[in-house]
Scaffold this motif. Structure first.
Motif, short mmCIF file in Angstrom:
data_model
loop_
_atom_site.label_atom_id
_atom_site.label_comp_id
_atom_site.label_asym_id
_atom_site.label_seq_id
_atom_site.Cartn_x
_atom_site.Cartn_y
_atom_site.Cartn_z
N VAL A 276 0.73 -0.99 -0.08
CA VAL A 276 -0.21 0.22 -0.14
C VAL A 276 0.81 1.18 0.23
O VAL A 276 0.58 2.03 -0.73
CB VAL A 276 -0.93 0.00 1.35
N VAL A 277 1.84 1.24 0.93
CA VAL A 277 2.59 2.43 1.17
C VAL A 277 3.69 2.65 0.32
O VAL A 277 4.25 3.87 0.13
CB VAL A 277 2.96 2.44 2.81
N HIS A 278 4.32 1.61 -0.49
CA HIS A 278 5.50 1.81 -1.25
C HIS A 278 5.28 1.15 -2.44
O HIS A 278 5.95 0.07 -2.54
CB HIS A 278 6.48 1.08 -0.43
N PRO A 279 4.39 1.60 -3.23
CA PRO A 279 3.95 0.93 -4.58
C PRO A 279 5.15 0.50 -5.57
O PRO A 279 5.02 -0.18 -6.55
CB PRO A 279 2.95 1.83 -5.16
N ALA A 280 6.12 1.23 -5.42
CA ALA A 280 7.38 1.11 -6.49
C ALA A 280 7.93 -0.39 -6.07
O ALA A 280 8.47 -0.77 -7.24
CB ALA A 280 8.49 2.11 -6.13
N ALA A 281 7.76 -0.81 -5.08
CA ALA A 281 8.37 -2.22 -4.77
C ALA A 281 7.56 -3.14 -3.84
O ALA A 281 7.51 -4.34 -4.09
CB ALA A 281 9.73 -2.28 -4.09
N GLY A 282 6.92 -2.47 -2.70
CA GLY A 282 6.11 -3.46 -2.03
C GLY A 282 5.03 -3.89 -3.04
O GLY A 282 4.45 -2.98 -4.03
N ASN A 283 4.51 -5.25 -2.79
CA ASN A 283 3.56 -5.73 -3.65
C ASN A 283 2.87 -6.95 -3.33
O ASN A 283 2.91 -7.65 -2.57
CB ASN A 283 4.53 -6.05 -4.56
N ILE A 284 1.81 -7.23 -3.85
CA ILE A 284 1.00 -8.39 -4.04
C ILE A 284 1.11 -9.09 -5.45
O ILE A 284 0.56 -10.18 -5.56
CB ILE A 284 -0.57 -8.38 -3.58
N GLY A 285 1.51 -8.14 -6.32
CA GLY A 285 1.88 -8.46 -7.65
C GLY A 285 3.28 -9.07 -8.15
O GLY A 285 3.39 -9.24 -9.23
#
Length: 602
Positions: A105-114
């Motif tokens: 949620v907070v770090h879309p550049a790398a945090g992921n469920i994809g």
């Protein structure tokens, strides 16, 4: 004039502002100072009057301490989620899983469920486990899928951008497996913080706002009918503005309610497959149904009286880190000093040989025979080291992978966790490049990875990180692509000592290598070790890059006289999030000053 002062004496005079100098080259020996145990090492910093303003740190940041637990992660909100989970009675695995979903949620550049990743876990009794939830090539993938009729790489970088760049995601399955096996709190408790952040919004940091603004053109190109990560008025994001992600919250709630089925089946899966069809992607329901994370045997090797526990293939990180440490262990790095010409030279030469081996021998062990044992044998490494000479640089063009009998020839995020019982987790997860393929799943609000580029799309052709690949990492359906991720846990005398890891593509391996040595050999605190300036060499291209100010002019002169191509770069190297266990059991968090990384303890 040149003197040595112990770290404690230096601290009493000038705090944490150290002045570094190159020491005179010392011929290598196989003996180190065995009278001083690493746990008693105070460290020494070499310095002189060469440059009164020199400092080894990219910036100075205060250490964070905790008695009951420590989280070091890429974003302050995610780190706080992890600590809150610990305070609720959760363990390190609970905190790690909750933090990973929060990072989506907070770090879309790398945090992921994809995307996918790797997890290293050491429990309070000292037993270690590794979990591989790396993405897989879809069934419709093929060896030459990114080549044209002339066998050249297609224009437009289709392995970097767009729908065909994505492998089958592994994050949700992997995190669920980790929680089911070792978690304490309920799955519903673990997912709720991420859902709250997505529904209520998260305040953008300056770096997150800048990243979204920088990627706006690509978001529009690959998502022409969507407005994800865009402001309604299309103006640029500013620090402190609220990013609300309602569709992502719905996707996370389905995972909360149904576990992996809430992602790999049902509405979210249908949205993902519709997205693939819309853009010509190749992931199918069969790929989603068949995805399973895999528990693997850790890489476990010793460095002096420390035990290094790291990730096995398809991560190259564990084998590479173990090889690097075995190459430099015989040398008196502590006596030579940090970033002196002798210390730097043996580290570069080790990196040169390790990355050559990586290019040839490493891949998914479910598909290729990885000579793991042979690559770590003492005699093999001695043979690889025979052409090393202190008076000149080795030419990378003359360095090939070692010969082994019987064999045929970034954007990532890391987090480290320790709970009050001493359970430790090192977890690195990735979309590959920043914001992955730039494709957002319509209706579900999450970004897809571009991990197919981590395969060798054509033997001998570098990927987006300049890494050369070969047959062992060729594209095969259902195969996991090779990775540089190096989540690592260190023991000393049988007790937990460090938790290490970083994003950074090919620089992950060398960054973990350097931060470990900064603590183990150069006596730095964890925060100092993380903040210390870094360098990188990866065999090809045959050049060393370093963060501006990382070497004195005297050291650079000596290195260049020996034939080393060594140049500074304005971009930083790695973003370490690490934990050190102090002699009294206190945890010290070291979160990288190069970005928004934050350590939180209690």
């Amino acid at each position: 004039m040149k003197i040595q002062i112990s770290k404690n004496a230096l601290l009493s005079v000038v705090g944490t502002c150290f002045i570094i100098v190159s020491c005179k080259t010392v011929q290598p020996t196989s003996q180190t100072n065995s009278s001083q145990k690493p746990s008693e090492n105070l460290g020494f910093y070499q310095f002189s009057n060469e440059d009164a303003n020199a400092s080894p740190f990219v910036a100075k940041k205060a250490s964070v301490y905790g008695k009951n637990g420590m989280i070091a992660a890429t974003h302050p909100a995610a780190s706080q989620v992890g600590v809150d989970i610990l305070k609720m009675g959760g363990n390190a695995i609970d905190a790690a899983v909750a933090t990973q979903f929060a990072l989506a949620v907070v770090h879309p550049a790398a945090g992921n469920i994809g995307g996918g990743g790797f997890l290293v876990y050491r429990d309070k009794k000292g037993k270690s486990y590794t979990l591989d939830y790396r993405e897989k090539a879809p069934e419709k993938a093929s060896r030459d899928m990114y080549l044209d009729e002339n066998k050249n790489v297609k224009a437009g970088q289709p392995s970097w951008y767009g729908h065909t760049a994505s492998g089958t995601p592994g994050s949700v399955d992997g995190l669920e497996q980790a929680h089911k096996r070792f978690g304490k709190l309920t799955w519903q408790q673990i997912l709720q913080p991420a859902i709250d952040l997505a529904e209520n919004g998260v305040k953008l940091t300056m770096r997150e706002a800048r990243g979204l603004n920088r990627t706006k053109v690509e978001f529009l190109k690959y998502n022409p009918t969507k407005k994800y990560f865009m402001k309604p008025d299309t103006t640029d994001w500013k620090e402190g503005e609220l990013l609300i992600q309602k569709d992502l919250a719905k996707a996370l709630r389905r995972i909360q309610e149904q576990g992996r089925k809430g992602f790999y089946e049902g509405e979210t899966a249908q949205l993902l497959l519709a997205e693939m069809k819309r853009g010509g992607g190749i992931i199918t329901q069969k790929d989603l149904d068949n995805y399973k994370a895999t528990w693997r045997e850790p890489i476990v090797e010793n460095y002096k009286n420390m035990k290094i526990i790291s990730m096995p293939p398809p991560s190259s990180g564990g084998i590479a880190l173990a090889q690097l440490l075995k190459y430099v262990e015989p040398y008196p790095l502590q006596r030579w000093g940090w970033h002196t010409d002798s210390t730097t030279q043996v580290m570069i030469e080790a990196e040169r040989r390790v990355f050559a081996d990586r290019a040839t021998w490493l891949g998914d062990p479910d598909f290729v025979k990885v000579p793991q044992k042979e690559l770590l044998e003492t005699n093999y490494l001695k043979k690889r080291w025979e052409d090393f000479q202190f008076d000149q640089a080795t030419d990378s063009k003359k360095v090939k992978a070692g010969t082994i009998a019987g064999y045929e020839s970034v954007e990532t995020t890391h987090s480290s966790f320790v709970d009050k019982e001493g359970n430790a987790v090192s977890i690195t997860t990735t979309l590959n490049n920043s914001y992955g393929s730039k494709v957002v799943v319509d209706g579900a609000g999450f970004l897809m990875n571009d991990e197919m580029d981590d395969f060798s799309i054509k033997p001998g052709v570098p990927n987006s990180y300049g890494l050369i690949g070969n047959e062992a990492n060729a594209i095969v359906p259902n195969k996991r692509m090779l990775s540089s991720m190096t989540p690592t846990i260190v023991e000393e005398n049988g007790k937990l000592k460090m938790v290490l890891g970083t994003p950074g593509g090919s620089t992950i391996i060398t960054s973990v290598f350097q931060v470990f040595l900064n603590v183990a050999e150069h006596g730095m605190t964890m925060q100092q070790a993380v903040d210390a300036l870094r360098f990188h060499h990866q065999w090809l291209p045959d050049r060393t890059t370093f963060e501006e100010g990382g070497f004195t002019e005297q050291t650079l002169k000596r290195m260049r006289e020996k034939g080393y191509k060594i140049d500074s770069q304005k971009n930083t190297i790695g973003r370490m999030d690490c934990i050190l266990v102090l002699p009294d059991g206190t945890y010290e968090g070291g979160a990288d000053v190069r970005a928004d990384d934050t350590a939180v303890g209690y």
